[in-house]
Design a protein around this motif. Structure first.
Motif, PDB file in Angstrom:
ATOM      1  N   ASN A   1      -2.336  31.357 -38.946  1.00 37.56           N
ATOM      2  CA  ASN A   1      -3.419  30.379 -38.930  1.00 37.56           C
ATOM      3  C   ASN A   1      -3.762  29.973 -37.497  1.00 37.56           C
ATOM      4  OD1 ASN A   1      -3.742  30.252 -41.778  1.00 37.56           O
ATOM      5  ND2 ASN A   1      -1.867  29.043 -41.865  1.00 37.56           N
TER       6      ASN A   1
ATOM      7  N   ILE B   1      -0.041  36.859 -41.818  1.00 32.32           N
ATOM      8  CA  ILE B   1      -1.298  36.134 -41.624  1.00 32.32           C
ATOM      9  C   ILE B   1      -0.944  34.871 -40.841  1.00 32.32           C
ATOM     10  CG2 ILE B   1      -3.222  34.927 -42.732  1.00 32.32           C
ATOM     11  CD1 ILE B   1      -3.294  37.963 -43.194  1.00 32.32           C
TER      12      ILE B   1
ATOM     13  N   SER C   1     -10.576  31.252 -37.676  1.00 27.41           N
ATOM     14  CA  SER C   1      -9.356  30.490 -37.385  1.00 27.41           C
ATOM     15  C   SER C   1      -8.084  31.130 -37.940  1.00 27.41           C
ATOM     16  CB  SER C   1      -9.488  29.068 -37.930  1.00 27.41           C
ATOM     17  OG  SER C   1      -9.620  29.112 -39.337  1.00 27.41           O
ATOM     18  N   THR C   2      -8.194  32.361 -38.441  1.00 28.49           N
ATOM     19  CA  THR C   2      -7.039  33.033 -39.041  1.00 28.49           C
ATOM     20  C   THR C   2      -7.014  34.494 -38.601  1.00 28.49           C
ATOM     21  OG1 THR C   2      -7.369  31.627 -40.975  1.00 28.49           O
ATOM     22  CG2 THR C   2      -5.829  33.446 -41.225  1.00 28.49           C
TER      23      THR C   2
ATOM     24  N   LYS D   1       4.558  33.831 -36.360  1.00 32.62           N
ATOM     25  CA  LYS D   1       3.854  32.856 -37.206  1.00 32.62           C
ATOM     26  C   LYS D   1       4.400  31.445 -36.949  1.00 32.62           C
ATOM     27  CE  LYS D   1       2.720  32.015 -42.088  1.00 32.62           C
ATOM     28  NZ  LYS D   1       1.262  31.975 -41.970  1.00 32.62           N
TER      29      LYS D   1
ATOM     30  N   GLU E   1       2.124  28.484 -35.181  1.00 32.23           N
ATOM     31  CA  GLU E   1       1.629  27.490 -36.140  1.00 32.23           C
ATOM     32  C   GLU E   1       2.310  26.139 -35.994  1.00 32.23           C
ATOM     33  OE1 GLU E   1       1.655  29.086 -40.110  1.00 32.23           O
ATOM     34  OE2 GLU E   1       0.099  30.546 -39.627  1.00 32.23           O
TER      35      GLU E   1
END
Length: 133
Positions: free
Chosen positions: A11, A9, A92-93, A128, A132
């Motif tokens: 962000n 996942i 937003s994810t 990720k 991020e």
């Protein structure tokens, strides 16, 4: 066919994740230290995996904000496809699923499954981390 999968996942909106993955130049940032001699364009990447093989990969198909399919552009040690699937969690994810489908005989499966699983997990974690920052 052996399928190896890793999920993450992230962000970031799906458009940001897709834009990053759709460009092969960005994939160098997702590679482990044992990958060297990297050269790439937006559609293709060439590199060497230490003590293993030289690979040439190309984007076969892009579905905007959904998936990026990557296949060998030259003879590989075994048939394989790399598929990045994207799904929005919210605005937003994003959920990212990285799949490697490899045509491995029983012996190759015993030898390659572990390293391929480590690679998928490593790449989704690096994705990720990259996005991020």
């Amino acid at each position: 066919m052996t399928t190896i999968e890793s999920k993450s996942i992230i962000n970031q909106p799906i458009e940001v994740v897709y834009k990053f993955l759709a460009d092969c130049n960005n994939h160098e940032k997702l590679m482990p230290e044992n990958v060297y001699n990297w050269s790439s364009t937006q559609d293709e990447a060439r590199f060497t995996i230490q003590n293993m093989a030289k690979l040439a990969l190309k984007v076969k198909e892009r579905k905007e904000n959904e998936e990026v399919l990557i296949v060998p552009s030259e003879k590989a040690p075994f048939d394989l496809t790399l598929l990045w699937r994207l799904k929005p969690v919210d605005t937003s994810t994003s959920e990212v699923i990285f799949l490697i489908n490899a045509d491995l005989n029983m012996m190759m499966k015993m030898v390659a499954s572990g390293p391929l699983k480590k690679l998928t997990d490593f790449q989704t974690a690096k994705l990720k981390e990259e996005l991020e920052q």
